[in-house]
Design an enzyme around this catalytic site. Structure first.
Site, PDB file in Angstrom:
ATOM      1  N   HIS A 312       1.424   7.434   4.056  1.00  0.00           N
ATOM      2  CA  HIS A 312       2.471   7.390   3.040  1.00  0.00           C
ATOM      3  C   HIS A 312       2.364   6.088   2.268  1.00  0.00           C
ATOM      4  CE1 HIS A 312       6.617   5.878   1.993  1.00  0.00           C
ATOM      5  NE2 HIS A 312       6.637   7.032   1.344  1.00  0.00           N
ATOM      6  N   SER A 313       2.566   6.130   0.947  1.00  0.00           N
ATOM      7  CA  SER A 313       2.590   4.945   0.102  1.00  0.00           C
ATOM      8  C   SER A 313       1.252   4.216   0.167  1.00  0.00           C
ATOM      9  CB  SER A 313       3.765   4.049   0.520  1.00  0.00           C
ATOM     10  OG  SER A 313       3.970   3.011  -0.403  1.00  0.00           O
ATOM     11  N   LEU A 314       1.258   2.929   0.501  1.00  0.00           N
ATOM     12  CA  LEU A 314       0.014   2.169   0.633  1.00  0.00           C
ATOM     13  C   LEU A 314      -0.919   2.826   1.637  1.00  0.00           C
ATOM     14  CD1 LEU A 314      -1.805  -0.379   0.359  1.00  0.00           C
ATOM     15  CD2 LEU A 314      -0.308  -1.489   2.033  1.00  0.00           C
TER      16      LEU A 314
END
Length: 504
Positions: A312-314
């Site tokens: 998720h995300s980075l």
């Protein structure tokens, strides 16, 4: 007699209705009803968390702990005691769930992909290092590719997408357990003090294994940030922020003169040293280099297993970069645009294959400014928090939930949180978002990127050419001079032998 027949008929009708409802609910849970191969069976032989991997960027050390039954019990009790807190709710969708004991069910499907024949991690790292030092020469190398039919996550199946999202959220989980950590960095020549136990500041990966089907899922932790991105926990903030600003900014997070940049590649207004940024991305203490180590060590532990990636995300962006590097499937959630760092790292791509045909799928919704690439500008929440999230372009396929029109959501940074994506998007939609080609876009279009290495070579070549031309002109001049004025010979001498008369 008639009453008994009516009763039997009613029982048959009820039984048929129950079967119909059961089949409908099963199909609904499978998303679009795709008949992918199940990677879990009724005995619970699905994916379980087997290892937690941690990386210390300060000492460039990686370590791993095996998730024993004792650890599962103690860690789940710790999570249970924290139930209802902002910490738990920010990363785990189901408060009170047991993330260390949960068995995940994933479905797969076959897919033809093009990948490098030689995918040995040592060979790949050497190629990436060479391509960063000599990008023009690297383009002339004819890499050997192969077409292979592999098993990939069935992203048409809602339960599969949900399970991968939960694995991604699981990677945020911290545990008080500090025993039995193994140092995995001896092969990199590490001679400093070995640190065992939970390292708060660095990259983390949770490794899920299905021992029956021989598939391993690596979930890479996303950004931890107080009140900004997704976890609510303050661990790893410093290095997460550095890597976010390095990967997803145009030039080292140079927004204005008030900002402290994460590298020294900024030259002047909207001008950046391209070679400098590329070298910074590949530094051994940066997260991309850490993911290469993570992949290498997991393949050593499970040499006969297929590897899938998620995050998720980075963590999602890093999973996509790692997936492109080794040609393995990656499913991400709310990841920032990672196409720019993929180009800066000169990651290999099969000739003639569009990047949207890779086995990379980006799930997200249009009320998340980070996923949409709109969390930038001086007044944006990201900039106020010190994050330069300037990229919008994704590789692979783009799977977007239209929550703005379907649910009336407004664009807000809080919508980036993984638990909201799971609880209020994936679970509430009957089917996964349709995956398709990502919209055409250009990152950092108003920046000028200077290739100093290429300029030096061109200047050197120009200098050599100019020197050659001057030498050639001088030689021609001497030749013309000697031709125009041929040497004279003596035709008369006096009694001392001195020439007194010259002729041709």
């Amino acid at each position: 007699m008639l009453g008994r027949q009516v009763t039997m008929l009613l029982k048959v009708i009820v039984a048929v209705a129950v079967l119909f409802v059961w089949h409908r609910s099963r199909d609904s849970s499978r998303g679009d009803g795709s008949n992918g191969d199940g990677l879990s069976d009724s005995s619970g032989n699905g994916f379980r968390l087997e290892h937690i991997w941690a990386y210390d960027p300060e000492d460039v050390v990686s370590s791993c702990v095996d998730v024993s039954e004792e650890m599962r019990v103690s860690a789940d009790e710790y999570v249970s005691m924290e139930s209802g807190s902002e910490f738990v709710e920010s990363w785990w969708a189901k408060t009170g769930a047991r993330p260390f004991s949960h068995v995940f069910d994933l479905r797969s499907r076959s897919m033809d992909i093009q990948r490098l024949q030689d995918r040995d991690p040592v060979s790949m790292e050497k190629y990436i290092d060479f391509s960063l030092e000599n990008p023009e020469l690297a383009r002339t190398i004819e890499l050997e590719w192969e077409t292979a039919k592999i098993q990939v996550p069935d992203v048409r199946n809602r339960n599969t997408v949900l399970a991968l999202a939960l694995m991604s959220s699981n990677a945020y989980v911290r545990t008080p357990y500090t025993g039995d950590w193994r140092n995995l960095s001896s092969s990199w020549g590490h001679t400093g003090e070995e640190k065992f136990g939970w390292d708060k500041d660095g990259l983390r990966g949770h490794i899920f294994v299905n021992k029956i089907t021989k598939v391993v899922v690596i979930a890479i932790k996303g950004t931890s940030s107080q009140g900004l991105f997704g976890s609510g926990e303050e661990d790893t903030i410093t290095n997460d922020k550095i890597n976010d600003n390095l990967l997803f900014s145009c030039c080292c997070a140079r927004i204005s003169y008030l900002w402290t940049t994460v590298c020294d590649c900024y030259m002047k207004s909207y001008t950046c040293d391209e070679n400098c940024v590329e070298a910074e991305l590949k530094r051994k203490d940066r997260y991309y280099a850490a993911t290469l180590k993570l992949y290498k060590q997991v393949t050593e532990m499970y040499p006969d297993s297929a590897i899938w990636l998620t995050g998720h995300s980075l963590g999602g962006a890093l999973a996509a970069l790692l997936g492109r590097t080794y040609g393995v499937p990656a499913v991400t959630f709310e990841a920032p645009g990672e196409l720019l760092p993929a180009k800066r790292l000169h990651l290999p791509l099969p000739p003639g294959l569009p990047d949207y045909e890779e086995a990379i799928w980006h799930f997200g919704h249009n009320a998340d400014p980070i996923f949409m690439g709109t969390c930038n500008g001086a007044s944006s929440s990201c900039s106020i928090g010190g994050y330069a999230m300037e990229t919008a372009c994704h590789s692979g396929q783009y799977c977007m939930y239209d929550v703005v029109n379907d649910k009336g959501w407004r664009v807000n940074l809080l919508n980036h949180r993984i638990h909201r994506v799971i609880d209020e998007v994936i679970l509430e939609y009957g089917r996964p978002a349709k995956c398709q080609r990502a919209p055409t876009c250009i990152d950092c279009y108003n920046w000028k990127f200077v290739n100093k290495r290429r300029n030096r070579r061109e200047e050197s070549s120009s200098s050599i050419a100019s020197s050659s031309q001057l030498t050639s002109s001088h030689s021609e001049s001497e030749t013309l001079t000697s031709t125009d004025a041929p040497e004279k010979t003596c035709i008369g001498r006096n009694w001392l032998g001195i020439c007194t008369d010259y002729g041709v």
